[in-house]
Design a protein around this motif. Sequence first.
Motif, PDB file in Angstrom:
ATOM      1  N   ILE A 196     -49.423  20.631 -28.042  1.00 58.49           N
ATOM      2  CA  ILE A 196     -48.559  21.738 -28.437  1.00 58.49           C
ATOM      3  C   ILE A 196     -47.436  21.836 -27.407  1.00 58.49           C
ATOM      4  N   PHE A 197     -46.198  21.669 -27.839  1.00 58.25           N
ATOM      5  CA  PHE A 197     -45.077  21.669 -26.896  1.00 58.25           C
ATOM      6  C   PHE A 197     -43.783  21.842 -27.677  1.00 58.25           C
ATOM      7  N   GLY A 198     -42.699  22.059 -26.964  1.00 64.05           N
ATOM      8  CA  GLY A 198     -41.405  22.240 -27.619  1.00 64.05           C
ATOM      9  C   GLY A 198     -41.417  23.516 -28.422  1.00 64.05           C
ATOM     10  N   GLY A 199     -40.921  23.471 -29.622  1.00 66.19           N
ATOM     11  CA  GLY A 199     -40.922  24.642 -30.484  1.00 66.19           C
ATOM     12  C   GLY A 199     -39.761  25.571 -30.221  1.00 66.19           C
ATOM     13  N   ILE A 200     -39.701  26.619 -31.015  1.00 65.16           N
ATOM     14  CA  ILE A 200     -38.619  27.595 -30.920  1.00 65.16           C
ATOM     15  C   ILE A 200     -39.071  28.762 -30.054  1.00 65.16           C
ATOM     16  N   GLU A 201     -38.296  29.059 -29.054  1.00 61.44           N
ATOM     17  CA  GLU A 201     -38.663  30.117 -28.111  1.00 61.44           C
ATOM     18  C   GLU A 201     -38.791  31.456 -28.836  1.00 61.44           C
ATOM     19  N   GLY A 202     -39.864  32.174 -28.525  1.00 63.70           N
ATOM     20  CA  GLY A 202     -40.085  33.477 -29.139  1.00 63.70           C
ATOM     21  C   GLY A 202     -40.739  33.422 -30.498  1.00 63.70           C
ATOM     22  N   SER A 203     -41.149  32.233 -30.943  1.00 62.37           N
ATOM     23  CA  SER A 203     -41.770  32.106 -32.252  1.00 62.37           C
ATOM     24  C   SER A 203     -43.078  32.886 -32.301  1.00 62.37           C
ATOM     25  N   ALA A 204     -43.366  33.477 -33.463  1.00 57.23           N
ATOM     26  CA  ALA A 204     -44.599  34.241 -33.632  1.00 57.23           C
ATOM     27  C   ALA A 204     -45.820  33.339 -33.782  1.00 57.23           C
ATOM     28  N   PHE A 205     -45.612  32.113 -34.262  1.00 61.53           N
ATOM     29  CA  PHE A 205     -46.728  31.193 -34.506  1.00 61.53           C
ATOM     30  C   PHE A 205     -46.416  29.811 -33.927  1.00 61.53           C
ATOM     31  N   PRO A 206     -46.359  29.695 -32.604  1.00 60.39           N
ATOM     32  CA  PRO A 206     -45.970  28.407 -32.005  1.00 60.39           C
ATOM     33  C   PRO A 206     -46.969  27.291 -32.267  1.00 60.39           C
ATOM     34  N   ASN A 266     -46.206  23.780 -34.487  1.00 58.69           N
ATOM     35  CA  ASN A 266     -46.371  22.470 -33.861  1.00 58.69           C
ATOM     36  C   ASN A 266     -47.265  21.545 -34.672  1.00 58.69           C
ATOM     37  N   LEU A 267     -48.216  22.098 -35.392  1.00 64.44           N
ATOM     38  CA  LEU A 267     -49.188  21.276 -36.109  1.00 64.44           C
ATOM     39  C   LEU A 267     -48.621  20.875 -37.463  1.00 64.44           C
ATOM     40  N   GLU A 268     -48.487  19.561 -37.678  1.00 61.04           N
ATOM     41  CA  GLU A 268     -47.814  19.030 -38.861  1.00 61.04           C
ATOM     42  C   GLU A 268     -48.755  18.085 -39.616  1.00 61.04           C
ATOM     43  N   ASP A 292     -46.448   8.671 -33.642  1.00 64.41           N
ATOM     44  CA  ASP A 292     -45.202   9.308 -34.064  1.00 64.41           C
ATOM     45  C   ASP A 292     -44.824  10.334 -33.004  1.00 64.41           C
ATOM     46  N   SER A 293     -43.582  10.754 -33.015  1.00 54.96           N
ATOM     47  CA  SER A 293     -43.071  11.641 -31.978  1.00 54.96           C
ATOM     48  C   SER A 293     -42.291  12.784 -32.607  1.00 54.96           C
ATOM     49  N   ARG A 294     -42.080  13.817 -31.829  1.00 55.37           N
ATOM     50  CA  ARG A 294     -41.141  14.871 -32.214  1.00 55.37           C
ATOM     51  C   ARG A 294     -39.777  14.439 -31.673  1.00 55.37           C
ATOM     52  N   ASP A 295     -38.954  13.949 -32.568  1.00 50.05           N
ATOM     53  CA  ASP A 295     -37.704  13.311 -32.169  1.00 50.05           C
ATOM     54  C   ASP A 295     -36.602  13.752 -33.119  1.00 50.05           C
ATOM     55  N   TRP A 296     -35.908  14.821 -32.766  1.00 49.96           N
ATOM     56  CA  TRP A 296     -34.893  15.424 -33.622  1.00 49.96           C
ATOM     57  C   TRP A 296     -33.593  15.613 -32.839  1.00 49.96           C
ATOM     58  N   ASP A 297     -32.515  15.873 -33.545  1.00 51.92           N
ATOM     59  CA  ASP A 297     -31.243  16.090 -32.869  1.00 51.92           C
ATOM     60  C   ASP A 297     -31.328  17.243 -31.873  1.00 51.92           C
ATOM     61  N   GLY A 298     -32.079  18.283 -32.240  1.00 54.08           N
ATOM     62  CA  GLY A 298     -32.156  19.466 -31.391  1.00 54.08           C
ATOM     63  C   GLY A 298     -33.230  19.427 -30.342  1.00 54.08           C
TER      64      GLY A 298
END
Length: 649
Positions: free
Chosen positions: A243-253, A257-259, A351-357
Amino acid sequence: MPRRPALAVLGTCAGAALVAGAAFGAAAAVQAAPVSEPISVSADDARLALDPISGYETGVFDESAAEIVQFHAGTDRAFVVNAQAGVAEVLDFSDPAAPVKLHDLVTAGVVAGDGSVVPPSAVANSVAVRADGLVALAVENDPKTDAGWVVFFDAAGDGASALGAVRAGALPDMVTFSPDGTTALVANEAEPAEDYSVDPEGSVSVIGLPAELAAPLQAAVRTADFHAFEAGGTKALPEGVRIFGGIEGSAFPVSENLEPEYITVAGDGLTAYVSIQEANALGVVDLASATITDILPLGTQDHLSVPIDASDRDDAVNIAAWPVKGFFMPDAIGSFESEGETFVVSANEGDSRDWDGFSEVARVKDLGSDGLAPVCEPLASFVTDDQLGRLNVTTANGLDETTGCYAELFSFGSRSFSIWSADGTQVFDSGSDFEEITAEALPEGVFNSSHTDVSFDNRSDDKGPEPEGLAIGTIDDRTYAFIGFERVGGVIVYDVTDPADASFVTYVNNRDFSIEDPSVSPEALSASGDLGPEGLDFVPAADSPTGEPMLLVGNEVSGTTTAFAVDVLVEPVPSPSPEPTVTPEPTPTSDPTPTASPTPSAPASPTGAPGAGGSLAATGTDPLPGIAAVAALFAAGLAALTLTRRRRA
């Protein structure tokens, strides 16, 4: 899986691929013969052989025009997902040697039970067919972060109209049926937006189905979510789930993360297992309550024990021991029963979390630059292009907060397949087999080649052969795993009847490596054979139009669907059913297969330089005491395995 290949083409081939797609992407679909000399190698005691007998080509290059394939025995039809077109193509396989396209199952314009309408820009991701002919097609919305659909059809119909649809979660990536056909399950992968402005929650849709050929009501859709594993929830998140990255302040981090990627249902129809690829875990779903009851972390493959070729710039096939750990990160999974127990089989693609953002990916040699922490000593002694410098690793794991440097290196995927017990204990892993077998089987100069062009060693820095697709089949009371290699191509078969002692059977690659760039013309694409096997479907003899077992493979890059005859070579010898040995720490036999650890652990104090099949000895003081000894053992071990374990054809 929804990351389309056109976005991931390597090097200078990217532009050519896009141009080619526009130039001949609309070419007429035709029957395709196997390449003139398919590559095939087998074990001495192989009971099976795979022979490509026919194919069907769309003429569309690198646009996922033949991604997932499912066969329906009642109609002798194959349903092939054409992802970008948002349809499933229906092929008549009553004569497997001459398949014919009948029509498309079109999802655009279908009205769902909640009143929503599938748009023309929707993307088809997966297809499943129930025994009575109920077809379920998983459809991704535009944008992909919005809720998608499952659209239902009659397999025997003409495709003119759908039976109906229901709303699912964000980015429904895979759909399957329970063994009794009463339930459809959908893995809602819920990838984030490219700019990471939106990251929906991953989930599993559990859909109750009518007994007749009809679409379910929206009320029949239940959602199994991961809320119980959030902070303060009713379940503890197991250590080792990424579990890492994600949107700061998210209610369900955690949920974001789980995909979920892929689903298999146990034979009793009560429990499903879901690969959660980027998190390196399996989810356990109770179908009756539609809840996620457990998350099983899968640990890592220690490449000091299981060697890999880690560089695309070492000018050699150098399958060696390295101070790196690979997250298993399975894509496709399957399951089977042995001695009353359920076992899960995984194709460990990575696989990785690899996005523009947001991206977790970096080459080892880039650690220490562009704001990234450096590699700690003594690992830093291996940061050269011909050693570990080119290897893609994650920046999300391995950082020592105290020293501010990476004390461990973690790569994506294990370049193997594994068998797991129902509680997530690894009972078998194929170790370094896949790279060893392809290195010996393939023509000189194409080891770890990509699927979009022929180039020696160009995938060694990133997942190697990249095992992705998987199917499980039973023949004469023996169980087999069929695994597709996404990059270099081909299908490898293992006998998994004894889950703790699976064995290599055969490898076949229906590809012509003399075609260096299949994107240059329709003729080159057609002659190249199968590129990028993605979806596999085993057809047992009782369901096959030939009366013999068959394997169908959908190839996303070449846009081809290929039928393989599964030939039984020898009469099976009657023997008692094997009893699997299921222990937390299985003892390796012929292969150096480590036990998966729930949490990453530091490498044992290594030294020297790896060198199974090559020399990378460091000058002066050994930077990692111990690796040289490990490498020497592996050099001898791999040579012995080559001589005793299998015969090359």
